[in-house]
Write an enzyme that holds these catalytic residues in place. Structure first.
Site, PDB file in Angstrom:
ATOM      1  N   ASP A 125     123.744   6.804 145.955  1.00  0.00           N
ATOM      2  CA  ASP A 125     124.139   6.342 147.286  1.00  0.00           C
ATOM      3  C   ASP A 125     125.335   7.155 147.761  1.00  0.00           C
ATOM      4  O   ASP A 125     126.227   7.478 146.966  1.00  0.00           O
ATOM      5  CB  ASP A 125     124.512   4.854 147.257  1.00  0.00           C
ATOM      6  CG  ASP A 125     124.754   4.295 148.647  1.00  0.00           C
ATOM      7  OD1 ASP A 125     123.821   4.369 149.476  1.00  0.00           O
ATOM      8  OD2 ASP A 125     125.863   3.800 148.918  1.00  0.00           O
ATOM      9  N   SER A 126     125.343   7.497 149.033  1.00  0.00           N
ATOM     10  CA  SER A 126     126.435   8.286 149.608  1.00  0.00           C
ATOM     11  C   SER A 126     127.055   7.560 150.789  1.00  0.00           C
ATOM     12  O   SER A 126     126.345   6.982 151.616  1.00  0.00           O
ATOM     13  CB  SER A 126     125.931   9.660 150.069  1.00  0.00           C
ATOM     14  OG  SER A 126     125.485  10.436 148.983  1.00  0.00           O
TER      15      SER A 126
END
Length: 216
Positions: free
Chosen positions: A86-87
């Site tokens: 996840d970013s």
């Protein structure tokens, strides 16, 4: 960091719990053989429940991997490694995820204009060795500081209206040349900004393989 064990690593069933084109591209270019599973995790966590923005990002990555594992188990499949990622973009301790509208995208870029923000990519890896019946997990996050030049309202409007970055955390994709022109400097892993910290991922995959799959 994994080139010398790549042949052995690729004998394992590896899952990438993401349909992100950049994550798929860069993991493939690393030489890793993997299958793609779109995690059904809804990404609806309450940010206020986490002590830090980075803990929030880590939990998202973890739940993406776990949900992909549940989906595969329902199909009677048991992979050896599942990678969730996840970013988020962070500025002034506020999280900038994917914008929900073009107007929100423009607002994000206006706030980031002329400033340094941080890209955090969290990775969670679930692993299982059917020969020893051992399992476990490993999590980490990588930070990269990105400095934007001053962006005029006209530039922001043109970029958002024409490139519609609604699928990009922070409302920009560094791999797009127009958005790359916004960036004055980068301090840290370039690939982390695209959504997959190749160096740190390689280190963690190597450790997981050596500690849990390499025949002693």
């Amino acid at each position: 960091m994994i080139l010398d064990i790549l042949v052995k690593l690729n004998k394992l069933k590896i899952i990438l719990a993401s349909t992100s084109p950049r994550r798929i591209e860069y993991l493939g270019k690393l030489g890793v053989k993997f299958e793609i599973v779109e995690s059904k995790f809804k990404e609806d966590l309450d940010k206020s429940q986490f002590q830090s923005v980075y803990d929030y990002c880590l939990e998202n990555a973890k739940l993406k991997a776990i949900h992909a594992g549940i989906q595969l188990k329902e199909q009677n499949q048991q992979p050896n490694i599942i990678i969730g990622s996840d970013s988020i973009v962070v500025y002034d301790n506020k999280i900038f995820e994917k914008p929900k509208s073009l107007e929100e995208a423009k607002s994000m870029l206006t706030l980031l204009s002329g400033k340094i923000h941080t890209v955090c990519t969290a990775v969670h890896i679930e692993f299982f060795n059917e020969n020893t019946n051992s399992k476990g997990s490993s999590s980490f996050y990588t930070l990269t500081n990105v400095e934007f030049d001053q962006l005029s309202p006209e530039l922001i409007n043109y970029y958002v209206d024409n490139f519609k970055p609604l699928d990009k955390a922070g409302s920009y994709g560094i791999q797009q040349t127009p958005a790359a022109s916004f960036i004055k400097s980068i301090n840290g892993d370039f690939y982390n900004v695209t959504g997959l910290p190749i160096h740190d991922l390689s280190i963690n995959l190597r450790k997981i393989y050596v500690d849990n799959f390499l025949e002693k």
